[in-house]
Design a protein around this motif. Structure first.
Motif, PDB file in Angstrom:
ATOM      1  N   ASP A 137       0.822  -1.216   0.000  1.00 45.62           N
ATOM      2  CA  ASP A 137       0.000   0.000   0.000  1.00 45.62           C
ATOM      3  C   ASP A 137       0.856   1.265   0.000  1.00 45.62           C
ATOM      4  O   ASP A 137       0.754   2.131   0.873  1.00 45.62           O
ATOM      5  N   ILE A 138       1.751   1.369  -0.987  1.00 49.71           N
ATOM      6  CA  ILE A 138       2.655   2.509  -1.110  1.00 49.71           C
ATOM      7  C   ILE A 138       2.194   3.391  -2.269  1.00 49.71           C
ATOM      8  O   ILE A 138       1.791   2.908  -3.322  1.00 49.71           O
ATOM      9  N   SER A 139       2.264   4.698  -2.061  1.00 48.80           N
ATOM     10  CA  SER A 139       1.942   5.646  -3.127  1.00 48.80           C
ATOM     11  C   SER A 139       3.236   5.956  -3.888  1.00 48.80           C
ATOM     12  O   SER A 139       4.067   6.751  -3.431  1.00 48.80           O
ATOM     13  N   PHE A 140       3.409   5.313  -5.038  1.00 52.20           N
ATOM     14  CA  PHE A 140       4.657   5.436  -5.798  1.00 52.20           C
ATOM     15  C   PHE A 140       4.686   6.705  -6.633  1.00 52.20           C
ATOM     16  O   PHE A 140       3.648   7.187  -7.117  1.00 52.20           O
ATOM     17  N   ASP A 141       5.900   7.226  -6.822  1.00 58.10           N
ATOM     18  CA  ASP A 141       6.153   8.279  -7.800  1.00 58.10           C
ATOM     19  C   ASP A 141       6.539   7.579  -9.103  1.00 58.10           C
ATOM     20  O   ASP A 141       7.708   7.299  -9.348  1.00 58.10           O
ATOM     21  N   TYR A 142       5.538   7.282  -9.928  1.00 51.39           N
ATOM     22  CA  TYR A 142       5.774   6.476 -11.126  1.00 51.39           C
ATOM     23  C   TYR A 142       6.685   7.186 -12.121  1.00 51.39           C
ATOM     24  O   TYR A 142       7.516   6.557 -12.771  1.00 51.39           O
ATOM     25  N   ARG A 143       6.535   8.491 -12.234  1.00 51.90           N
ATOM     26  CA  ARG A 143       7.412   9.246 -13.126  1.00 51.90           C
ATOM     27  C   ARG A 143       8.843   9.220 -12.602  1.00 51.90           C
ATOM     28  O   ARG A 143       9.798   9.096 -13.369  1.00 51.90           O
ATOM     29  N   GLY A 144       8.977   9.311 -11.287  1.00 47.87           N
ATOM     30  CA  GLY A 144      10.309   9.234 -10.678  1.00 47.87           C
ATOM     31  C   GLY A 144      10.963   7.891 -10.913  1.00 47.87           C
ATOM     32  O   GLY A 144      12.172   7.810 -11.147  1.00 47.87           O
ATOM     33  N   ILE A 145      10.165   6.815 -10.855  1.00 49.50           N
ATOM     34  CA  ILE A 145      10.706   5.473 -11.114  1.00 49.50           C
ATOM     35  C   ILE A 145      11.185   5.370 -12.560  1.00 49.50           C
ATOM     36  O   ILE A 145      12.224   4.760 -12.847  1.00 49.50           O
ATOM     37  N   LEU A 146      10.444   5.999 -13.480  1.00 54.90           N
ATOM     38  CA  LEU A 146      10.854   6.021 -14.889  1.00 54.90           C
ATOM     39  C   LEU A 146      12.208   6.698 -15.047  1.00 54.90           C
ATOM     40  O   LEU A 146      13.117   6.172 -15.705  1.00 54.90           O
ATOM     41  N   PHE A 147      12.383   7.865 -14.415  1.00 51.66           N
ATOM     42  CA  PHE A 147      13.640   8.604 -14.530  1.00 51.66           C
ATOM     43  C   PHE A 147      14.783   7.884 -13.807  1.00 51.66           C
ATOM     44  O   PHE A 147      15.931   7.938 -14.242  1.00 51.66           O
ATOM     45  N   ALA A 148      14.460   7.205 -12.705  1.00 55.83           N
ATOM     46  CA  ALA A 148      15.476   6.414 -11.998  1.00 55.83           C
ATOM     47  C   ALA A 148      15.993   5.309 -12.904  1.00 55.83           C
ATOM     48  O   ALA A 148      17.196   5.015 -12.938  1.00 55.83           O
ATOM     49  N   GLY A 149      15.094   4.681 -13.652  1.00 55.47           N
ATOM     50  CA  GLY A 149      15.489   3.646 -14.612  1.00 55.47           C
ATOM     51  C   GLY A 149      16.378   4.201 -15.708  1.00 55.47           C
ATOM     52  O   GLY A 149      17.324   3.534 -16.154  1.00 55.47           O
ATOM     53  N   ILE A 150      16.097   5.429 -16.141  1.00 51.90           N
ATOM     54  CA  ILE A 150      16.920   6.074 -17.175  1.00 51.90           C
ATOM     55  C   ILE A 150      18.346   6.288 -16.663  1.00 51.90           C
ATOM     56  O   ILE A 150      19.328   6.027 -17.366  1.00 51.90           O
ATOM     57  N   ILE A 151      18.474   6.743 -15.422  1.00 50.02           N
ATOM     58  CA  ILE A 151      19.794   6.985 -14.833  1.00 50.02           C
ATOM     59  C   ILE A 151      20.598   5.691 -14.760  1.00 50.02           C
ATOM     60  O   ILE A 151      21.766   5.626 -15.172  1.00 50.02           O
ATOM     61  N   LEU A 152      19.968   4.632 -14.256  1.00 48.38           N
ATOM     62  CA  LEU A 152      20.676   3.353 -14.105  1.00 48.38           C
ATOM     63  C   LEU A 152      21.004   2.726 -15.460  1.00 48.38           C
ATOM     64  O   LEU A 152      22.068   2.127 -15.633  1.00 48.38           O
TER      65      LEU A 152
END
Length: 412
Positions: free
Chosen positions: A276-291
């Motif tokens: 039950d976590i409110s994710f920052d989906y856009r942030g996860i997308l950008f985190a994937g780009i960095i990695l």
């Protein structure tokens, strides 16, 4: 005489060091060989259990019967294989196998399991005798298995084998550098699994976490592979700069394009996880780009810094402007192939989707405005820009660090 004695002392120390390295190398190969044999042969024999252990197993069985738990099993024989007419020219096959469970509280039990194959279904699981599978059992009120179904074939054994094979080849070809590369790769994997993912699951900012972890991975990897020196420092600065610039560009253009981060099915599934976590989906997308761009940017920065170091080492009298010019020429040769590498990786991962869009004759303008395609384009181009920017940064940092006095000290 003193200089000769000092040189002989250094030579003897180097011989001792090389001897230790060779021993470590040989022991690593032997250890990997035995791990490989154990994976191929496996372990046999049933353990002897005490009464307390049987009580514990019984409790585990009852617990498993209350949950949707899958178990590993091996197919012993085919009990039946029958076709069923579904009408309209369609038919299905119901296969019944005798299997032995190979893990969990039901280990060693022989049961029957079902496998349904339908016409033209891409989800059919084709299996035969001797295959290792996952089964999903059904239980009665007392915790006994009354039925089960095949859910997937087991692949982890082959993944482990190819991982061991990769490590052995890496060490054989790379020798001591290969050992260090394997260690840095293991550290990277552990950092992602034990640090990055748990922190994101706890609700931390994925962009900040991934950026800090990417820089930390860069520093640790380069220190292990190249040691503490100016070449390593130059590469760390170049890589970190490229990653940060690429991440910032992805963030800016992703926000301007109103990317949601929900283009993939996996992202949408995160909304239904039990935490039950409110994710920052856009942030996860950008985190994937960095990695995703980290490896390529690190590779480019190291190639440029290492090449410039060798140039100065070969000609300590080279002028700074000439060294910068040589470094930029090296970087330009790298740009074409590495940019293609990043873009082709992203295109390759989206190939089925692009084929699907083309099959339905979707126009180019409509295609690039799809959230999932726009995400991949921004991902590929921002990563490539970070890679390109890392080149001049690495060149100027290296030119500033690799002076004549530094090279002459190394030669002594």
């Amino acid at each position: 005489m003193k200089k000769v004695a000092d040189k002989m002392k250094i030579i003897n120390q180097n011989k001792k060091f090389n001897g230790v390295v060779k021993k470590i190398f040989i022991l690593s190969l032997i250890a990997l060989f035995f791990v490989f044999l154990l994976l191929l042969i496996g372990c046999s024999g049933e353990p002897l259990h005490t009464i307390e252990k049987w009580d514990e197993i019984e409790e585990q069985r009852l617990s498993a019967s209350r949950e949707e738990v899958q178990f590993k099993a091996i197919i012993l024989e085919i009990v039946s294989d029958q076709k069923q007419d579904l009408g309209g020219g369609l038919e299905s096959r119901l296969q019944i196998f005798k299997v032995r469970i190979t893990n969990g509280p039901f280990k060693g039990e022989v049961i029957e399991t079902h496998n349904l194959l339908e016409d033209n279904s891409i989800y059919n699981i084709e299996v035969r005798e001797g295959d290792q599978i996952f089964i999903l059992p059904e239980f009665d009120s007392e915790g006994n298995i009354i039925n089960s179904y095949i859910t997937e074939t087991i692949k982890d054994k082959y993944l482990i084998i190819i991982t061991v094979l990769f490590t052995i080849i890496l060490i054989i070809i790379g020798k001591f550098k290969g050992v260090k590369a394997a260690i840095s790769l293991a550290i990277t994997a552990v950092a992602i699994v034990k640090i990055l993912l748990p922190l994101i699951l706890k609700g931390y900012n994925p962009i900040l976490v991934s950026a800090v972890l990417a820089i930390a991975i860069t520093i640790i990897t380069l220190l292990i592979i190249s040691g503490i020196n100016r070449k390593t420092l130059s590469t760390i600065i170049g890589t970190s700069s490229g990653i940060i610039i690429g991440g910032v560009l992805a963030l800016i253009f992703g926000s301007l394009s109103n990317l949601t981060g929900l283009s993939g099915e996996e992202s949408r599934m995160l909304a239904f996880i039990p935490q039950d976590i409110s994710f920052d989906y856009r942030g996860i997308l950008f985190a994937g780009i960095i990695l995703a761009s980290l490896g390529a940017v690190m590779d480019v920065s190291m190639s440029v810094s290492s090449s410039m170091f060798e140039i100065v080492k070969a000609d300590p009298t080279i002028k700074k402007n000439d060294l910068i010019s040589a470094g930029m020429n090296i970087g330009r040769d790298i740009i074409g192939t590495m940019s293609n590498t990043l873009i082709l990786v992203y295109i390759g991962s989206s190939l089925p989707l692009m084929l699907l869009f083309m099959a339905y004759d979707i126009s180019f303008i409509e295609l690039i405005n799809k959230d999932i395609i726009a995400s991949e384009i921004i991902r590929a181009l921002s990563g490539s820009i970070g890679l390109i920017i890392a080149i001049p940064i690495s060149v100027f940092i290296s030119a500033s660090m690799f002076d004549r006095r530094y090279i002459m000290r190394l030669k002594r």
